[in-house]
Design a protein around this motif. Structure first.
Motif, short mmCIF file in Angstrom:
data_model
loop_
_atom_site.label_atom_id
_atom_site.label_comp_id
_atom_site.label_asym_id
_atom_site.label_seq_id
_atom_site.Cartn_x
_atom_site.Cartn_y
_atom_site.Cartn_z
N UNK A 22 -7.45 3.99 -1.64
CA UNK A 22 -8.00 5.05 -0.81
C UNK A 22 -8.39 4.55 0.58
N UNK A 23 -8.55 3.27 0.75
CA UNK A 23 -8.98 2.74 2.04
C UNK A 23 -7.86 1.99 2.76
N UNK A 24 -7.56 0.78 2.30
CA UNK A 24 -6.58 -0.04 2.99
C UNK A 24 -5.46 -0.43 2.04
N UNK A 25 -4.27 0.05 2.31
CA UNK A 25 -3.12 -0.23 1.46
C UNK A 25 -2.65 -1.67 1.68
N UNK A 26 -2.56 -2.48 0.62
CA UNK A 26 -2.09 -3.87 0.78
C UNK A 26 -0.73 -3.98 1.45
N UNK A 27 0.14 -3.01 1.21
CA UNK A 27 1.46 -3.07 1.81
C UNK A 27 1.39 -2.83 3.32
N UNK A 28 0.45 -1.99 3.75
CA UNK A 28 0.22 -1.80 5.19
C UNK A 28 -0.25 -3.12 5.81
N UNK A 29 -1.14 -3.83 5.11
CA UNK A 29 -1.64 -5.11 5.62
C UNK A 29 -0.52 -6.14 5.69
N UNK A 30 0.35 -6.15 4.68
CA UNK A 30 1.48 -7.07 4.69
C UNK A 30 2.40 -6.78 5.87
N UNK A 31 2.60 -5.49 6.15
CA UNK A 31 3.48 -5.10 7.26
C UNK A 31 2.93 -5.58 8.60
N UNK A 32 1.62 -5.54 8.77
CA UNK A 32 1.00 -5.95 10.03
C UNK A 32 1.34 -7.39 10.38
N UNK A 33 1.33 -8.28 9.38
CA UNK A 33 1.61 -9.69 9.64
C UNK A 33 3.03 -9.88 10.16
N UNK A 34 3.99 -9.22 9.53
CA UNK A 34 5.38 -9.36 9.96
C UNK A 34 5.61 -8.70 11.33
#
Length: 350
Positions: free
Chosen positions: A42-54
């Motif tokens: 509901x807050x921060x999607x891990x896949x969104x966080x992974x995308x940010x790094x790349x």
């Protein structure tokens, strides 16, 4: 410099049930991480966080959004590296890759019986959404008949043929390994109707805006353009209608720098830059005065199908509410830990 990203949907809640195109977009990859998550965050999607790094490292990204939760991704693809992550639950069990790794988010044993209750509630809400969309599509079909019975099909065929000649799509011989990828440019979501047309078309030199009414042959027009590009050896992106997935809303041929798309509600756009051209199928192929002669019936049918679209979205909202409730019961997922694990595996297959 941050990497370029494109956004789209590859699975959609439609009038014909949940419609998946995931495999079509993962077909050319060498490695896929399959993250089997048990609930939406509901807050921060891990896949969104992974995308940010790349993205911060300058890599191109394809961000595949979830039609069930606008804050989450169903998938992430790094086309230059031919690697990706799939997190779209059970809709695509295998992509036939020689290299796949499964990452799971475990659920405590004592919560599993309750999980089944929540899963049933979510599936029922989705079923109700699909049913509402189906009723809306049936009404929309009646609206289409008004225009179909007043349409000059010979003129439509001529217009399509002339347009394809105008595109001057060259034949590639010998043809390289071309790919046709099927996607959705937009979706009905719990947050409302969303589309990514501006993002998907921003780098294209030529954009053709197809105007018209229901039943005036927009999808047929687009299907013929896609077929011509495919036959001439080009890779093609085919974007299906989020309402009726058997209909087409946009065709993109990136190596030739053009797109052709249905620019009518709920994704209505207008020319704003050089290279934007409008093609009005209603004006060119439908008997003059059709709108006026059938104004009352058109208004009634339009109101009817739109009301069922809204009902469908309400059911998607209910499914999201239940999903969020389940996520709260499970406790907050450590998005940083999961994104790090995903990225670690992706880096190992660069």
């Amino acid at each position: 410099m941050k990497g370029k990203e494109i956004h789209y949907f590859a699975g959609n809640h439609t009038a014909k049930g949940f419609y998946p195109f995931y495999a079509s977009n993962f077909q050319s990859l060498n490695h896929v991480v399959r993250w089997k998550r048990e609930e939406f965050t509901t807050d921060e999607d891990p896949l969104m966080k992974a995308a940010e790094e790349w993205r911060d490292k300058g890599f191109k990204l394809e961000m595949i959004h979830s039609s069930s939760n606008a804050k989450a991704l169903d998938g992430l693809i790094l086309p230059e590296l031919k690697i990706g992550v799939y997190a779209g639950h059970h809709h695509a069990r295998s992509f036939g890759r020689a290299s796949e790794r499964l990452i799971t988010t475990p659920v405590e044993q004592n919560l599993k019986p309750k999980r089944e209750v929540y899963k049933r509630q979510i599936k029922e809400a989705w079923h109700q959404a699909h049913s509402a969309f189906k009723t809306g599509l049936d009404i929309h079909d009646d609206l289409e008949m008004i225009y179909i019975t007043n349409m000059n099909f010979a003129k439509a065929d001529e217009l399509t043929s002339d347009f394809i000649k105008h595109l001057e799509i060259p034949s590639i011989s010998p043809a390289p390994s071309r790919l046709t990828k099927h996607r959705f440019l937009g979706s009905s979501t719990p947050e409302g109707v969303i589309d990514y047309i501006p993002n998907l078309t921003e780098d294209l030199q030529r954009r053709y805006f197809i105007k018209g009414r229901a039943g005036t042959g927009k999808s047929t027009f687009l299907r013929k353009v896609a077929s011509e590009a495919e036959q001439n050896g080009h890779s093609v992106e085919i974007y299906h209608c989020g309402f009726d997935p058997e209909s087409i809303d946009m065709v993109v041929v990136r190596d030739l720098g053009f797109c052709v798309f249905d620019s009518t509600a709920p994704h209505e756009y207008f020319p704003e830059r050089k290279g934007d051209i409008v093609i009005d199928l209603y004006a060119e192929t439908v008997a003059a005065g059709t709108d006026e002669r059938f104004a009352e019936e058109i208004a009634e049918l339009t109101t009817g199908y739109k009301s069922y679209m809204k009902k469908g979205i309400k059911h998607l909202e209910q499914a999201k509410y239940v999903s969020d409730e389940w996520a709260d019961i499970c406790g907050n997922t450590d998005s940083t830990e999961i994104s790090q694990e995903i990225n670690k595996d992706l880096k190992a297959h660069m």
